[in-house]
Design a protein around this motif. Structure first.
Motif, PDB file in Angstrom:
ATOM      1  N   ALA A 156      -6.482  -4.479  -5.596  1.00  0.00           N
ATOM      2  CA  ALA A 156      -5.821  -3.181  -5.229  1.00  0.00           C
ATOM      3  C   ALA A 156      -4.655  -3.336  -4.411  1.00  0.00           C
ATOM      4  O   ALA A 156      -4.592  -4.389  -3.651  1.00  0.00           O
ATOM      5  N   PRO A 157      -3.722  -2.639  -4.602  1.00  0.00           N
ATOM      6  CA  PRO A 157      -2.508  -2.749  -3.901  1.00  0.00           C
ATOM      7  C   PRO A 157      -2.684  -2.626  -2.210  1.00  0.00           C
ATOM      8  O   PRO A 157      -3.590  -1.918  -1.870  1.00  0.00           O
ATOM      9  N   THR A 158      -1.980  -3.118  -1.336  1.00  0.00           N
ATOM     10  CA  THR A 158      -2.020  -3.157   0.200  1.00  0.00           C
ATOM     11  C   THR A 158      -1.519  -1.851   0.494  1.00  0.00           C
ATOM     12  O   THR A 158      -0.844  -0.948  -0.307  1.00  0.00           O
ATOM     13  N   ALA A 159      -1.724  -1.330   1.796  1.00  0.00           N
ATOM     14  CA  ALA A 159      -1.530  -0.046   2.327  1.00  0.00           C
ATOM     15  C   ALA A 159       0.104  -0.010   2.293  1.00  0.00           C
ATOM     16  O   ALA A 159       0.589   0.961   2.219  1.00  0.00           O
ATOM     17  N   ASP A 160       0.605  -1.182   2.744  1.00  0.00           N
ATOM     18  CA  ASP A 160       2.260  -1.120   2.675  1.00  0.00           C
ATOM     19  C   ASP A 160       2.783  -0.796   1.283  1.00  0.00           C
ATOM     20  O   ASP A 160       3.778  -0.105   1.184  1.00  0.00           O
ATOM     21  N   GLU A 161       2.405  -1.669   0.403  1.00  0.00           N
ATOM     22  CA  GLU A 161       2.723  -1.281  -0.969  1.00  0.00           C
ATOM     23  C   GLU A 161       2.630   0.028  -1.344  1.00  0.00           C
ATOM     24  O   GLU A 161       3.483   0.690  -2.210  1.00  0.00           O
ATOM     25  N   LEU A 162       1.409   0.807  -1.166  1.00  0.00           N
ATOM     26  CA  LEU A 162       1.334   1.884  -1.434  1.00  0.00           C
ATOM     27  C   LEU A 162       2.071   2.937  -0.524  1.00  0.00           C
ATOM     28  O   LEU A 162       2.621   4.137  -1.090  1.00  0.00           O
ATOM     29  N   ARG A 163       2.227   2.775   0.468  1.00  0.00           N
ATOM     30  CA  ARG A 163       3.215   3.613   1.463  1.00  0.00           C
ATOM     31  C   ARG A 163       4.415   3.660   0.793  1.00  0.00           C
ATOM     32  O   ARG A 163       5.126   4.633   0.916  1.00  0.00           O
ATOM     33  N   GLU A 164       4.998   2.658   0.598  1.00  0.00           N
ATOM     34  CA  GLU A 164       6.361   2.341  -0.049  1.00  0.00           C
ATOM     35  C   GLU A 164       6.433   3.163  -1.565  1.00  0.00           C
ATOM     36  O   GLU A 164       7.518   3.689  -1.845  1.00  0.00           O
ATOM     37  N   ARG A 165       5.415   2.946  -2.326  1.00  0.00           N
ATOM     38  CA  ARG A 165       5.676   3.713  -3.554  1.00  0.00           C
ATOM     39  C   ARG A 165       5.081   5.174  -3.775  1.00  0.00           C
ATOM     40  O   ARG A 165       5.855   5.826  -4.462  1.00  0.00           O
ATOM     41  N   ILE A 166       4.147   5.586  -2.861  1.00  0.00           N
ATOM     42  CA  ILE A 166       3.819   6.929  -2.948  1.00  0.00           C
ATOM     43  C   ILE A 166       4.156   7.753  -1.385  1.00  0.00           C
ATOM     44  O   ILE A 166       3.794   7.153  -0.802  1.00  0.00           O
ATOM     45  N   PRO A 167       5.021   8.690  -1.726  1.00  0.00           N
ATOM     46  CA  PRO A 167       5.518   9.373  -0.414  1.00  0.00           C
ATOM     47  C   PRO A 167       4.179  10.262   0.020  1.00  0.00           C
ATOM     48  O   PRO A 167       3.591  10.789  -0.463  1.00  0.00           O
ATOM     49  N   GLY A 168       4.344  10.149   1.284  1.00  0.00           N
ATOM     50  CA  GLY A 168       3.430  10.512   2.108  1.00  0.00           C
ATOM     51  C   GLY A 168       1.808  10.072   2.097  1.00  0.00           C
ATOM     52  O   GLY A 168       1.016  10.628   2.789  1.00  0.00           O
ATOM     53  N   TRP A 169       1.746   8.921   1.532  1.00  0.00           N
ATOM     54  CA  TRP A 169       0.442   8.055   1.288  1.00  0.00           C
ATOM     55  C   TRP A 169       0.003   7.725   2.862  1.00  0.00           C
ATOM     56  O   TRP A 169       0.697   7.239   3.531  1.00  0.00           O
ATOM     57  N   GLY A 170      -1.222   7.674   3.288  1.00  0.00           N
ATOM     58  CA  GLY A 170      -1.735   7.399   4.219  1.00  0.00           C
ATOM     59  C   GLY A 170      -1.849   8.538   5.455  1.00  0.00           C
ATOM     60  O   GLY A 170      -1.806   8.163   6.440  1.00  0.00           O
ATOM     61  N   ALA A 171      -1.708   9.688   5.031  1.00  0.00           N
ATOM     62  CA  ALA A 171      -1.640  10.811   6.160  1.00  0.00           C
ATOM     63  C   ALA A 171      -2.763  10.752   7.062  1.00  0.00           C
ATOM     64  O   ALA A 171      -2.564  11.026   8.130  1.00  0.00           O
ATOM     65  N   ASP A 172      -3.890  10.324   6.640  1.00  0.00           N
ATOM     66  CA  ASP A 172      -5.161  10.356   7.276  1.00  0.00           C
ATOM     67  C   ASP A 172      -5.519   9.071   7.692  1.00  0.00           C
ATOM     68  O   ASP A 172      -6.553   8.736   8.391  1.00  0.00           O
ATOM     69  N   SER A 173      -4.591   8.010   7.724  1.00  0.00           N
ATOM     70  CA  SER A 173      -4.796   6.664   8.216  1.00  0.00           C
ATOM     71  C   SER A 173      -4.382   6.766   9.904  1.00  0.00           C
ATOM     72  O   SER A 173      -4.361   7.636  10.444  1.00  0.00           O
ATOM     73  N   ALA A 174      -3.994   5.523  10.472  1.00  0.00           N
ATOM     74  CA  ALA A 174      -3.887   5.426  11.925  1.00  0.00           C
ATOM     75  C   ALA A 174      -2.669   6.537  12.134  1.00  0.00           C
ATOM     76  O   ALA A 174      -1.735   6.503  11.433  1.00  0.00           O
ATOM     77  N   PRO A 175      -2.427   7.045  13.550  1.00  0.00           N
ATOM     78  CA  PRO A 175      -1.594   7.826  13.904  1.00  0.00           C
ATOM     79  C   PRO A 175      -0.315   7.793  13.851  1.00  0.00           C
ATOM     80  O   PRO A 175       0.657   8.460  13.576  1.00  0.00           O
TER      81      PRO A 175
END
Length: 188
Positions: A11-30
């Motif tokens: 699976a792609p890493t969190a950084d890769e997903l954050r770059e590719r999908i706008p708003g990804w990780g809204a429920d992750s670390a503050p």
């Protein structure tokens, strides 16, 4: 996907997903939330309380046994009454929200209330009219066959039960009424 000897793609890493999908990780670390910086700028809200003033009259209101108190504001338009109220109060006072029995008792309380409302309407000058109020007459005027078949409607499966569910209680009430009248006047 069949099993293969080669290692599957990770699976792609969190950084890769954050770059590719706008708003990804809204429920992750503050610190990764877009609105995190705005939370510091709330400032004075103008509230003069920590907990709002409590609405009076909550001593007799129903609440779940999981909750220590009612919310500060609650509805009072439909107080519990009669047999349906006793069923609901038993469910609220004795059963947890996680128990199916509680929810079934609340549904039974609703059904008892609706039967009571139908019976009360029979004692008025304008009782409920199941023919006009259920839309049975409108069904025949608005393409009854073409609107039901060939369109994938799921309610076609239980159409045969609708007359029983709608008319059944009315027929039972008339039958019981006639039997009561015959017994009362038959003894005289």
């Amino acid at each position: 996907m069949p099993y293969e000897a080669t290692k599957p793609m990770l699976a792609p890493t969190a950084d890769e997903l954050r770059e590719r999908i706008p708003g990804w990780g809204a429920d992750s670390a503050p610190e990764h939330r877009r609105t995190w910086q705005q939370r510091d700028d709330i400032g004075d809200t103008g509230a003069h309380w920590t907990l709002p003033d409590r609405q009076p009259g909550g001593e007799e209101r129903e609440r779940s046994i999981e909750h220590g108190m009612l919310p500060p504001v609650f509805g009072t338009a439909q107080p519990l009454h009669g047999l349906s109220g006793a069923i609901r109060r038993f469910a609220y006072d004795n059963l947890s929200e996680t128990k199916n029995t509680r929810w079934l008792l609340l549904v039974v309380g609703d059904r008892v209330e609706s039967v009571g409302a139908h019976l009360r309407s029979l004692a008025t000058r304008h009782p409920d009219n199941p023919i006009t109020q259920t839309g049975v007459l409108a069904e025949s005027r608005h393409r009854p066959v073409s609107s039901r078949f060939g369109r994938g409607r799921l309610d076609v499966r239980h159409t045969w039960m609708d007359p029983i569910i709608v008319a059944g209680p009315w027929i039972a009430a008339v039958f019981l009424g006639v039997r009561i009248i015959r017994r009362v006047f038959g003894r005289r």
